[in-house]
Design a protein around this motif. Structure first.
Motif, PDB file in Angstrom:
ATOM      1  N   ALA A  13      45.577  41.448  46.501  1.00 54.28           N
ATOM      2  CA  ALA A  13      45.986  40.625  45.483  1.00 54.28           C
ATOM      3  C   ALA A  13      45.214  40.432  43.731  1.00 54.28           C
ATOM      4  CB  ALA A  13      45.946  39.787  45.949  1.00 54.28           C
ATOM      5  N   LEU A  14      44.258  40.845  43.984  1.00 49.95           N
ATOM      6  CA  LEU A  14      42.978  40.622  42.507  1.00 49.95           C
ATOM      7  C   LEU A  14      43.184  42.049  42.429  1.00 49.95           C
ATOM      8  CD1 LEU A  14      40.453  38.506  41.493  1.00 49.95           C
ATOM      9  CD2 LEU A  14      38.952  40.387  42.471  1.00 49.95           C
ATOM     10  N   VAL A  15      43.200  43.642  43.204  1.00 47.03           N
ATOM     11  CA  VAL A  15      43.116  44.281  42.354  1.00 47.03           C
ATOM     12  C   VAL A  15      44.920  44.738  41.754  1.00 47.03           C
ATOM     13  CG1 VAL A  15      43.188  46.631  43.209  1.00 47.03           C
ATOM     14  CG2 VAL A  15      41.869  45.469  43.935  1.00 47.03           C
ATOM     15  N   SER A  53      38.245  49.239  30.743  1.00 50.09           N
ATOM     16  CA  SER A  53      37.117  49.573  31.253  1.00 50.09           C
ATOM     17  C   SER A  53      37.069  48.967  32.671  1.00 50.09           C
ATOM     18  CB  SER A  53      36.171  49.860  30.342  1.00 50.09           C
ATOM     19  OG  SER A  53      35.901  50.223  28.987  1.00 50.09           O
ATOM     20  N   SER A  54      36.428  47.514  32.896  1.00 46.39           N
ATOM     21  CA  SER A  54      36.648  46.831  33.610  1.00 46.39           C
ATOM     22  C   SER A  54      37.431  47.144  35.017  1.00 46.39           C
ATOM     23  CB  SER A  54      36.261  45.376  33.257  1.00 46.39           C
ATOM     24  OG  SER A  54      35.643  44.960  32.039  1.00 46.39           O
ATOM     25  N   ARG A  55      39.030  47.332  34.750  1.00 47.33           N
ATOM     26  CA  ARG A  55      39.913  47.253  35.146  1.00 47.33           C
ATOM     27  C   ARG A  55      39.973  48.031  36.395  1.00 47.33           C
ATOM     28  NH1 ARG A  55      43.945  42.055  32.765  1.00 47.33           N
ATOM     29  NH2 ARG A  55      42.061  40.957  33.046  1.00 47.33           N
ATOM     30  N   ILE A  56      40.166  49.757  35.026  1.00 45.61           N
ATOM     31  CA  ILE A  56      40.588  50.387  35.843  1.00 45.61           C
ATOM     32  C   ILE A  56      39.570  51.613  35.460  1.00 45.61           C
ATOM     33  CG2 ILE A  56      41.891  53.212  34.553  1.00 45.61           C
ATOM     34  CD1 ILE A  56      43.638  50.600  35.490  1.00 45.61           C
ATOM     35  N   GLY A  57      38.193  51.333  35.132  1.00 40.57           N
ATOM     36  CA  GLY A  57      37.054  51.834  35.155  1.00 40.57           C
ATOM     37  C   GLY A  57      36.612  50.901  36.183  1.00 40.57           C
ATOM     38  N   GLY A  58      36.542  50.200  36.927  1.00 37.62           N
ATOM     39  CA  GLY A  58      36.191  49.893  38.003  1.00 37.62           C
ATOM     40  C   GLY A  58      37.109  50.403  38.702  1.00 37.62           C
ATOM     41  N   ALA A  76      33.784  51.516  26.477  1.00 35.62           N
ATOM     42  CA  ALA A  76      34.098  52.606  27.929  1.00 35.62           C
ATOM     43  C   ALA A  76      32.759  52.105  28.230  1.00 35.62           C
ATOM     44  CB  ALA A  76      34.775  53.629  27.067  1.00 35.62           C
ATOM     45  N   GLY A  77      31.683  52.121  27.633  1.00 32.75           N
ATOM     46  CA  GLY A  77      30.195  52.119  27.989  1.00 32.75           C
ATOM     47  C   GLY A  77      29.557  50.832  28.442  1.00 32.75           C
ATOM     48  N   LEU A  78      29.771  49.812  27.788  1.00 27.93           N
ATOM     49  CA  LEU A  78      29.055  48.798  28.295  1.00 27.93           C
ATOM     50  C   LEU A  78      29.838  48.047  29.094  1.00 27.93           C
ATOM     51  CD1 LEU A  78      27.291  48.158  24.751  1.00 27.93           C
ATOM     52  CD2 LEU A  78      26.166  49.038  26.786  1.00 27.93           C
ATOM     53  N   CYS A  79      31.553  47.692  29.177  1.00 24.83           N
ATOM     54  CA  CYS A  79      32.586  47.230  29.055  1.00 24.83           C
ATOM     55  C   CYS A  79      32.221  47.821  30.893  1.00 24.83           C
ATOM     56  CB  CYS A  79      33.658  46.416  28.233  1.00 24.83           C
ATOM     57  SG  CYS A  79      33.290  45.702  26.885  1.00 24.83           S
ATOM     58  N   MET A  80      31.607  48.844  31.086  1.00 28.44           N
ATOM     59  CA  MET A  80      32.182  49.017  32.435  1.00 28.44           C
ATOM     60  C   MET A  80      30.390  48.372  33.071  1.00 28.44           C
ATOM     61  SD  MET A  80      33.894  52.514  33.071  1.00 28.44           S
ATOM     62  CE  MET A  80      33.738  52.272  35.118  1.00 28.44           C
ATOM     63  N   ALA A  81      29.634  48.309  32.336  1.00 33.13           N
ATOM     64  CA  ALA A  81      27.938  47.950  32.746  1.00 33.13           C
ATOM     65  C   ALA A  81      27.915  46.171  32.863  1.00 33.13           C
ATOM     66  CB  ALA A  81      27.010  48.964  31.654  1.00 33.13           C
TER      67      ALA A  81
END
Length: 438
Positions: free
Chosen positions: A114-116, A418-423, A387-392
């Protein structure tokens, strides 16, 4: 008198009305102390975990340094429960019972699906298409940069590359806590058979350190942009003159006009749909175990988003589930995982060595995205931030902290990608890399 009573009843703790919460907490405490908690089954377990979790959550949200740099209420719920177990305030039998009530019976899997779902489907289709064509390759360069620098600094500290990738790079680049570190710990235990709490405790420590480093790096990139104007678009990501920036949905309040006719959220339908997608993912995982269960979840919801086949009312309901589910049930998960965690192992991860490694991984993600930015017609500073820091960082709240430190809140939609798709991409990679490297 009635007004005073009404005012007391309406008082809230962490967004929950205090009166019913206090009654639940008192009764669950009696059951816990008297040794009869397990007689109440899963209801008793949830009552105790909500009682512990929401008190700790409220404390974590009130402490400025903890809230701003460590992770706020959710991380306090996890760490605080581990402290309670360490000092024997929760006995071994009750500890195992609490963990089994959420983790052992796979209730956690439903929550994570549900979260994803809410995270991926909340990115509108046009934005998702833009990200797949442009931002995703830059994110992959950021992951490669993080892995490369992480492996190099790992050699300095005599840590094997496989451990650097699985225990440092993947948690840091996984998109945060709820949709990143928690499902990653489940993938880890499915692949290795080891305790998920052990992996999670280490991963969240590294992620917390990396989040701090990402905020500092964001501030440094802002200064670099001021010093070298050719490297920045001052909040604009694309260098193409005809590029249309993604609207900043969700960053500013919009007038509440109510749901569109015929599109009211159907929570029951969202629950059934989430269950169906979990069962579908399990079936696909059974047929093709090379791709992990949660990787299938990501693939299914990305495909559904791009196909644009779900009714608006269902997407809205899944988003609503995501909001209240994150608050009501992720607290349960973190209390359960905290109950399974050895506090000494958690503290042992907070070392000078790990601070250096996490910092270098964040630097690698920054360099990987910045150096590849011009290939995809992006500004290096904005690409490194979005794309970098918002994934890290630690996900949604980490995105706001990074964007605030860099003074580039206009990048919020890209940060969400970045947070959602990148995660989701990192979870997909974890299913493979855990099997290959561990």
């Amino acid at each position: 008198m009635n007004a005073s009573i009404r005012k007391a009843v309406e008082c809230e703790l962490g967004g929950v009305q205090l009166a019913p919460f206090a009654v639940m907490a008192a009764l669950s405490a009696v059951l816990l102390v008297s040794g009869h908690l397990q007689d109440a089954g899963i209801v008793g377990a949830f009552a105790v975990m909500w009682s512990i979790g929401f008190v700790l959550y409220a404390i974590g949200e009130k402490l400025p340094i903890w809230r701003d740099y460590v992770g706020g209420g959710l991380i306090m719920a996890f760490v605080g429960t581990a402290v309670m177990v360490h000092f024997g305030w929760i006995g071994p039998d009750d500890r195992a019972f609490l963990a089994e009530s959420v983790v052992g019976n796979r209730f956690l899997y439903f929550l994570l699906v549900a979260l994803v779902a809410g995270s991926i489907l909340s990115v509108d289709r046009e934005t998702l298409l833009q990200s797949v064509l442009g931002l995703v390759p830059v994110m992959l360069c950021g992951i490669a940069g993080a892995a490369g620098t992480g492996i190099l600094i790992g050699l300095v500290f005599q840590i094997e590359p496989a451990r650097i990738v699985t225990h440092y790079v993947l948690p840091v680049m996984g998109g945060g806590n709820g949709a990143g570190a928690i499902p990653m710990a489940e993938i880890y235990t499915d692949v290795t058979g080891d305790n998920a709490a052990t992996y999670y405790g280490f991963a969240i420590s590294i992620l917390t350190i990396a989040n701090m480093m990402a905020i500092l790096m964001a501030s440094a990139l802002n200064r670099i942009g001021d010093r070298f104007p050719s490297l920045t678009g001052n909040g604009k990501l694309s260098r193409r003159p005809d590029a249309r920036e993604i609207p900043r949905h969700g960053t500013e309040p919009e007038p509440d006009t109510g749901p569109a006719p015929g599109s009211e959220p159907n929570i029951l339908g969202a629950i059934f749909f989430s269950v169906a997608m979990l069962l579908l993912s399990m079936l696909l995982y059974t047929l093709m175990p090379q791709i992990h269960l949660f990787a299938w979840v990501v693939v299914i919801f990305v495909a559904l988003n791009l196909a644009n086949v779900l009714p608006a009312s269902l997407v809205q309901a899944l988003g609503t589930m995501n909001e209240w589910g994150l608050k009501a049930f992720i607290v349960l998960v973190l209390v359960a995982v905290g109950a399974m965690t050895d506090l000494n192992e958690l503290l042992s991860a907070l070392t000078f060595e790990n601070f250096v490694i996490a910092g270098v991984i964040v630097l690698g993600a920054t360099l990987g995205t910045a150096l590849s930015a011009r290939v995809f017609s992006f500004y290096p500073v904005e690409a490194a931030i979005a794309a970098g820091l918002c994934m890290a960082n630690r996900g949604g709240s980490g995105d706001l902290e990074v964007l605030g430190a860099s003074r580039r809140m206009a990048l919020f939609p890209y940060a969400q990608i970045s947070s959602r798709i990148g995660g989701g991409i990192v979870l997909f990679l974890a299913g493979y890399l855990f099997r290959i490297l561990l």
